[in-house]
Design a protein around this motif. Sequence first.
Motif, mmCIF file in Angstrom:
data_model
loop_
_atom_site.group_PDB
_atom_site.id
_atom_site.type_symbol
_atom_site.label_atom_id
_atom_site.label_comp_id
_atom_site.label_asym_id
_atom_site.label_seq_id
_atom_site.Cartn_x
_atom_site.Cartn_y
_atom_site.Cartn_z
ATOM 1 N N THR A 42 24.389 -75.553 75.099
ATOM 2 C CA THR A 42 25.079 -75.387 76.352
ATOM 3 C C THR A 42 26.354 -75.888 76.261
ATOM 4 N N TRP A 43 26.546 -76.942 75.978
ATOM 5 C CA TRP A 43 27.831 -77.816 75.958
ATOM 6 C C TRP A 43 28.761 -76.895 74.771
ATOM 7 N N ARG A 44 28.127 -76.253 73.671
ATOM 8 C CA ARG A 44 29.215 -75.702 72.936
ATOM 9 C C ARG A 44 29.632 -74.415 73.497
ATOM 10 N N ASP A 45 28.685 -73.818 74.290
ATOM 11 C CA ASP A 45 28.874 -72.479 74.924
ATOM 12 C C ASP A 45 30.025 -72.702 75.920
ATOM 13 N N GLN A 49 33.866 -71.663 76.500
ATOM 14 C CA GLN A 49 34.336 -70.856 77.738
ATOM 15 C C GLN A 49 35.603 -71.329 78.402
ATOM 16 N N SER A 50 35.504 -72.659 78.362
ATOM 17 C CA SER A 50 36.555 -73.377 79.298
ATOM 18 C C SER A 50 37.852 -73.692 78.440
ATOM 19 N N ALA A 51 38.935 -73.118 79.083
ATOM 20 C CA ALA A 51 40.170 -73.623 78.208
ATOM 21 C C ALA A 51 40.418 -75.031 78.646
ATOM 22 N N GLY A 52 40.289 -75.344 80.120
ATOM 23 C CA GLY A 52 40.497 -76.589 80.354
ATOM 24 C C GLY A 52 39.678 -77.805 79.525
#
Length: 539
Positions: A42-45, A49-52
Motif C-alpha cells: 500500500t505504501w509503495r503504491d 501515485q503521489s508526486a508530493g
Amino acid sequence: MGTTPSTLDELMSRSGKWLGLSTTASGRHSAAVVADRFDRITWRDTYEQSAGLREVAEELSGRHDHTGDLLTDVFLAAYQAGPRLREREEMAPSRLLNHQIIASLLESPGFAELHRETAGDPYAAAMAVLAQAAALRRMLERSREAQERSEQAEKARQDAEEAASAVGEALRQAAEETDEDGTVPAPAADAVQRSVVAAETSEADAQQAAEGAAQALAGAASGIGAATRNAAANAAAAAREEATLMRAWGVAPGELERMSFDERARLAERLRTGRLARWAELIGRFRQMADGERARRVENATGELVGVTLGDDLSRVIPSELANLGLPGLRAVFAARYAAGELMLYDSQGEQTTGKGAVVACVDTSHSMYEAGPGGVTREAWAKACALALLDQARHGGRDFVGILFSAADKIQVFRFPAGRSADTARVLDFAETFLGGGTSYQTPLTAAVDLLEEEFDAAARTRGDIVMITDDECGVTEEWMRGWIGAKRRLDFRVFGVAVGAPRAADTGSVLEALCDNLRSVEDFTDVHAAADLFRVI
C-alpha cells in the motif's frame, strides 16, 4: 603473543562469546513500525501515485540519511488501524532517530484525532505525511548531531560484528590445523587470540558509541516531542478540514474510494481553492438542516382541522363512523359508504404535500449577488448553499434536479442532475462555482424552468414539479408572458417558491415576485440557514 601450545577446547572456550555474536549479528530492523507485506505494498503504491510524496522524499534524502524509512513509518502510523512500534533494542542504531520521532508522534495528544481521519485511507495517510513534512525537516535539522552519533554507533556495531566474525574464521582455521592430540599450533592459536582481543576492543568501542548516541538522542528528545505534538495537531487540523470539505459538498466516502489518488487530490485542491471554498461550513449547515427537516416531515400530516368532509381516507375517518365497524349490522353500511367515497372525514388545512416532478432551482448570479451581509456571507453563497441542499432534497425524494443560473436576459446556464444517477461531483462544483454577472431577468430562467417541466410531462406524464426562484432584484415581466405562465402553471400543476435574498422590497405586497410565487419569503441574515427550513418540509 606467547607461543604456549593451546588446545582447541581452550580456544573455543575463550572465543564462545564472539561466536554467539557472529551468528546473531545483523538482525536489527530499519523500520520502526511493524508492517506486513500488504501494508508495504500500500505504501509503495501510494508513493508511486503521489508526486508530493516523491518530492518530499527527494528533498529530504538529499540532506539526511534514511529518510525513506522515516516517511514510510509516518505513513504506516497514520494508515494502520493499530500501529505497533518496535522495541528500541530491535532497531538498527542508525534508525534510532526515526524510532524516536515515531514514538513521539504516536504519544502526541493530536495523533488520536489525526488517526481517526487517516486509518485505513491511503490518500488521507499520504496527506498526513505531507502535512508533517516541514516539521520532519526541522526535526532532522535540529537532530543532526544525534543522527551523526547514531551513524557512528551503527558503524561501530558493524565493526564489532565483523570482528566477531573474524574470531569464528580464526577458530575455523585453528580447527583445521589441530594435531591429532588436540593441540593447536602456536601461530594458529595466536591468530585466534589476536582476533579475540580485536573483538573485545571493537565491542567496547561499539558500547561507547551506543552510549554517546543514546545521550545525543536523549538531548534531542524534548525538541522532538514538542515538534511532533505540533506536527500531529496541524496534520489533524488539515485532515479534519479536508474531511469537512468533502462532507459539506456531499462527496460520499464510497465515491472517494472509487477515485484514483490524483483524482482525489485534484478534487481536494478544487474544494480548497474554489470560489465558494470559504463557505463550506455554510453549505454543510444547510445540508444538515435539510436532513433534519426531512426527518421531522410526516407525509400526509393532518394539519389544522377546519371541519368535516366526505371521502375514503381511512386515516381521517371521524369516531362516529368508526363506531359503525363495532356493530355487525352496520359493517355492510360502512363498506358501502367507503366504496362510494362517502365516509365522513376530518377536513384539514396545513402544509401542502410534497411535489412529484422535478425540482428546479433558479439562482440569480447578477453582479449584486456579490454583496455580503452579516458574517461576511455573500448573497451568492447563501443562494448556492440553499440550491445544493435542494439538490440533496431532490435526490432523497427520487426526483430530477435542475439548477438554472441566470442574470441578464441573454445569460443563462442549465445544469441537469437526473434522478437515479449519482451526481457527478465535478458537475456539482461547476454549478456551484459558475457566476454569470450582469443584470437580472425573471422571464429567461422561468421560461427555461417551464420548458423543462413541460418536457418531463411529455416524456413521463409527471406533474407537480417545484420551482424555487432565488434572487436579490426586482424585475418586470410582460403581460403576454404572464398569461403564458399562468396557463403553464394550470396545465403542469407546479408550485413556485420565491426567496428574496437581501432585497425585502422584491418580496413586498404587489411585487412581481409575489405575483409569480405561491410561497415567498425574504432573507436578510445570510448566516441563518433556518430561514428556508419550511422549503425542505414541503418540497
